[in-house]
Design an enzyme around this catalytic site. Structure first.
Site, mmCIF file in Angstrom:
data_model
loop_
_atom_site.group_PDB
_atom_site.id
_atom_site.type_symbol
_atom_site.label_atom_id
_atom_site.label_comp_id
_atom_site.label_asym_id
_atom_site.label_seq_id
_atom_site.Cartn_x
_atom_site.Cartn_y
_atom_site.Cartn_z
ATOM 1 N N HIS A 1 -21.850 -28.575 42.849
ATOM 2 C CA HIS A 1 -22.660 -27.493 42.347
ATOM 3 C C HIS A 1 -24.010 -28.078 41.942
ATOM 4 C CE1 HIS A 1 -19.855 -23.945 41.517
ATOM 5 N NE2 HIS A 1 -19.549 -24.405 42.511
ATOM 6 N N HIS B 1 -11.320 -27.204 48.632
ATOM 7 C CA HIS B 1 -10.406 -26.250 48.001
ATOM 8 C C HIS B 1 -9.023 -26.989 48.045
ATOM 9 C CE1 HIS B 1 -12.797 -22.469 48.209
ATOM 10 N NE2 HIS B 1 -13.239 -23.139 47.279
#
Length: 763
Positions: A101, A288
């Site tokens: 992020h 993920h």
């Protein structure tokens, strides 16, 4: 937001910054005067804000025992703290998210965002909903930052810990480069898109748009138009599809749970962050493979983000009132569960399970849309904190999108068939993600910089010859000026070569001489026909010089282009009665077309460039030309005086892209006079718009009404804006000409040297 489609698919690449205080705050200057040009944006990151302004970060970083630093980080990653327990006893997954992020805000349109300054520490990014609980990750890292102090920036640490996390969970990383310098104040220049607050959206110039009072910030969609429209597109230059998100809403656009619509958002947003389909799938599937998502508590129960938290929270936000407020009660994005049976191990089970099982839509405890396997015999995932407890696997709508979209599905199949290829692709994509905004590889620090040159690093061959000396420089200047090339043409070529630099991601600039290659050689703003003639003449001079030298001394075309501009400026100043020497530093190299990513460099093409009075009307702007001009000056790291003197000098040097006379307030074009400022500040004239668009103006004699000159908004702003006018008056005064010439030379040299990371100090 404005849903009216523009006249063409292209849009203005800069929409301005949000104006308007928070709910209940007193009106600010920009609320009262929303059209005021925010010149102060050029003076951000003042040295006075930096406690390390005299600190040499490069030298300090290179003295770090890098292996010990990584060992310290890896020990911390598995040392769970009671105040914020680690999922599965391993902080690796949440640190990967923090690093991702931090870097994932990068966008290719203007090079802004990214990890290079550690902006995740400041508003608005530190309080975006998508960054929920990254404040905890940074606080967990404080012992490492405390130990290494100024020698390790937060920006470097946040990316390095992501690499270390990947390594302890089994991935061989591609490399790591340090050299990110921390910012010390919030970024006020970047436009992230319309911002909604209590149902009100603040867009360009503080204009308020109606919004739904119950609309969560993560549902503020930035697409313009409707899916059926020809011009349905994500607003430029933003890259994230929703306010307060890094990429896309994991529940689907607006939380609609539609995988196909989600795939559309994913493809557009990742492309705007410089990722192709293969890199996109690798990053999603790779990211993920680790950790879990958190959604155990209704979002309306969670406390305010860090910037709105009470003082006793000491900079931590999103206080959770349920249970302990963490561990099994953690609330982040509202989706609950893990993607894989082993969330702390690098493997291919994410893709294997995504394609092996059918998935059905369900809801998290927080009410978010998510998916679970239809088959009850599907593998389970362990609880992150309770021993012996298992849960169903989880997928987000954005995961199902990889299965439903035909192009993404093909990439997934390739990764399923070859896990080693997937691992290498993810490692390379992660390296690109976390280093994309650092510029050329010469800026990277540390022992783990990857040896391979990658296209997105804009490689330039290393210097392989002896550079020219002062005598050579003087001789070459004489040859250039005797070649028949005009002052205007030489200045134009040099400015075109250097001025596409943008400090946001350290791209562009004169080094490499890419102005002679596609796509830059054909940009209309660069006067391509004239540019071709200049380059042809300079190539002849280069060939003659290099052919007569003994030993290994050579001059590159990149150096000659800049040198020609310097010689022209000196001549123009002398013709105006001021003798001045323009600094020149040799050592640039010429790159090749093969080392130039045409598609990537096309993003550097100006759609509006006030320095050359270029404004592409076909784009369909939603912001005034002077606001884009300010943005361009900020990307060139110019101060207000530097910006002002460069414009006045370039006008005197006849640099309008189309050779129009707008702003050429002189009868001696090509001579470095201060005539631009004298006319601009004179009360002998009136300034009258030529039509209702107020884009062009006639400068009329007050007594006779005769039109003496013409001008654009990018000329008049230096007389109309209060701050810029004060600078213009300095150069327009009777004693201002010599000062103007000398200041122009300093600013000119600054622009020519912006990409000379090989000789300039690391900043």
């Amino acid at each position: 937001m404005d849903n009216n489609p523009p006249n063409t698919p292209a849009q203005c690449p800069f929409r301005g910054t949000r104006v308007g205080g928070a709910l209940g705050s007193k009106p600010q200057t920009d609320d009262w005067w929303p059209n005021r040009l925010q010149v102060e944006l050029l003076h951000q990151n003042s040295p006075q804000a930096n406690p390390l302004r005299d600190f040499n970060y490069k030298k300090a970083f290179e003295k770090i025992d890098f292996e010990q630093l990584k060992k310290d980080i890896k020990i911390l990653l598995t040392d769970s703290k009671d105040w914020w327990p680690a999922d599965y006893g391993n902080y690796g997954p949440q640190m990967i998210r923090m690093a991702w992020h931090s870097a994932g805000t990068y966008r290719i349109a203007d090079g802004r965002g990214g990890a290079s300054r550690g902006m995740q520490r400041f508003a608005p990014i530190n309080s975006w909903w998508d960054n929920g609980n990254t404040d905890k990750s940074r606080r967990l890292l404080w012992p490492i930052k405390q130990k290494y102090g100024a020698a390790l920036s937060w920006a470097d640490l946040m990316i390095l810990v992501g690499n270390c996390a990947l390594e302890i969970m089994g991935l061989k990383t591609f490399g790591y480069g340090g050299g990110r310098i921390d910012a010390w104040e919030a970024d006020r220049a970047t436009y992230w898109g319309p911002e909604f607050w209590n149902g009100q959206a603040f867009g360009e110039n503080g204009k308020q748009h109606e919004g739904h009072p119950d609309e969560m910030v993560t549902r503020t969609i930035r697409w313009v138009g409707e899916p059926k429209d020809e011009y349905y597109d994500l607003e430029n230059p933003v890259a994230a599809s929703h306010q307060a998100l890094i990429y896309v809403d994991p529940e689907g656009p607006g939380g609609n749970g539609d995988p196909i619509a989600s795939a559309r958002d994913i493809r557009e947003t990742f492309a705007r962050m410089a990722m192709n389909d293969e890199e996109t799938v690798a990053l999603i599937a790779g990211g993920h493979a680790f950790g879990k998502s958190h959604g155990m508590v209704a979002p309306d129960k969670i406390g305010p983000a860090p910037e709105g938290a009470p003082i006793q929270a000491m900079g931590l936000g999103w206080q959770n009132p349920e249970g302990t407020g963490f561990a099994e009660y953690t609330m982040t994005n509202g989706i609950e569960g893990s993607w894989t049976p082993n969330p702390t191990q690098w493997d291919n089970s994410y893709l294997e399970n995504l394609f092996k099982y059918e998935w059905e839509k369900t809801k998290s405890p927080a009410g978010a849309v998510q998916w679970q396997p239809r088959d009850p015999s599907a593998p389970k995932t362990p609880d992150a904190h309770k021993s012996g407890v298992e849960h169903s696997l989880m997928m987000m709508t954005s995961d199902i999108a990889l299965k439903e979209d035909s192009a993404y599905r093909k990439v997934c199949q390739r990764f399923l068939d070859d896990f080693d290829y997937f691992s290498d692709t993810f490692a390379r994509a992660w390296y690109k993600l976390t280093h994309r905004d650092m510029g050329p590889k010469v800026r990277y620090l540390g022992p783990e910089v990857a040896e391979e040159d990658l296209p997105w690093q804009d490689p330039i061959p290393a210097l392989d010859h002896e550079v020219i000396d002062d005598a050579d420089i003087s001789s070459l200047k004489d040859k250039i000026l005797a070649s028949g090339l005009s002052v205007s043409a030489l200045v134009s070529a040099a400015w075109a070569s250097a001025s596409n630099y943008r400090d946001s991601d350290k791209r562009g600039g004169a080094n490499g001489a890419r102005v002679r290659l596609a796509p830059q050689k054909d940009w209309e703003v660069n006067r391509p026909q004239e540019l071709s003639q200049v380059l042809s003449t300079l190539e002849e001079i280069q060939s003659e010089f290099n052919g007569t030298q003994s030993g290994n001394k050579k001059v590159s075309l990149a150096d000659l282009i800049v040198l020609g501009g310097c010689a022209a400026v000196e001549k123009a100043a002398k013709d105006a009665g001021v003798d001045v020497s323009v600094p020149f530093t040799p050592g640039r190299m010429d790159t090749t077309q093969e080392l130039t990513d045409v598609e990537s460099f096309e993003w550097l093409k100006p759609v509006s460039d006030g320095f050359r009075n270029y404004h592409n009307e076909a784009v369909g702007y939603k912001v005034k030309a002077e606001r884009i001009f300010l943005d361009r000056a900020q990307l060139l790291t110019l101060t207000a005086p530097e910006w002002t003197v460069l414009v006045g000098g370039l006008r005197a040097l006849d640099q309008n892209w189309d050779r129009s006379k707008h702003g050429i307030f002189t009868d001696r074009p090509g001579v470095l006079t201060n005539d631009f400022f004298c006319v601009l500040t004179s009360m002998d004239y009136e300034w009258k718009p030529t039509d209702d668009s107020e884009m062009l103006f006639n400068i009329c004699d007050r007594k006779t009404g005769e039109t003496k000159f013409t001008a654009t908004r990018c000329d008049l702003i230096f007389g109309s804006n209060a701050e810029l006018r004060q600078v213009a008056e300095v150069y327009g005064a009777d004693d201002g000409h010599e000062r103007m010439v000398k200041d122009f030379v300093v600013a000119w040299n600054k622009v020519m040297m912006l990409d000379r990371f090989d000789v300039c100090a690391q900043v």
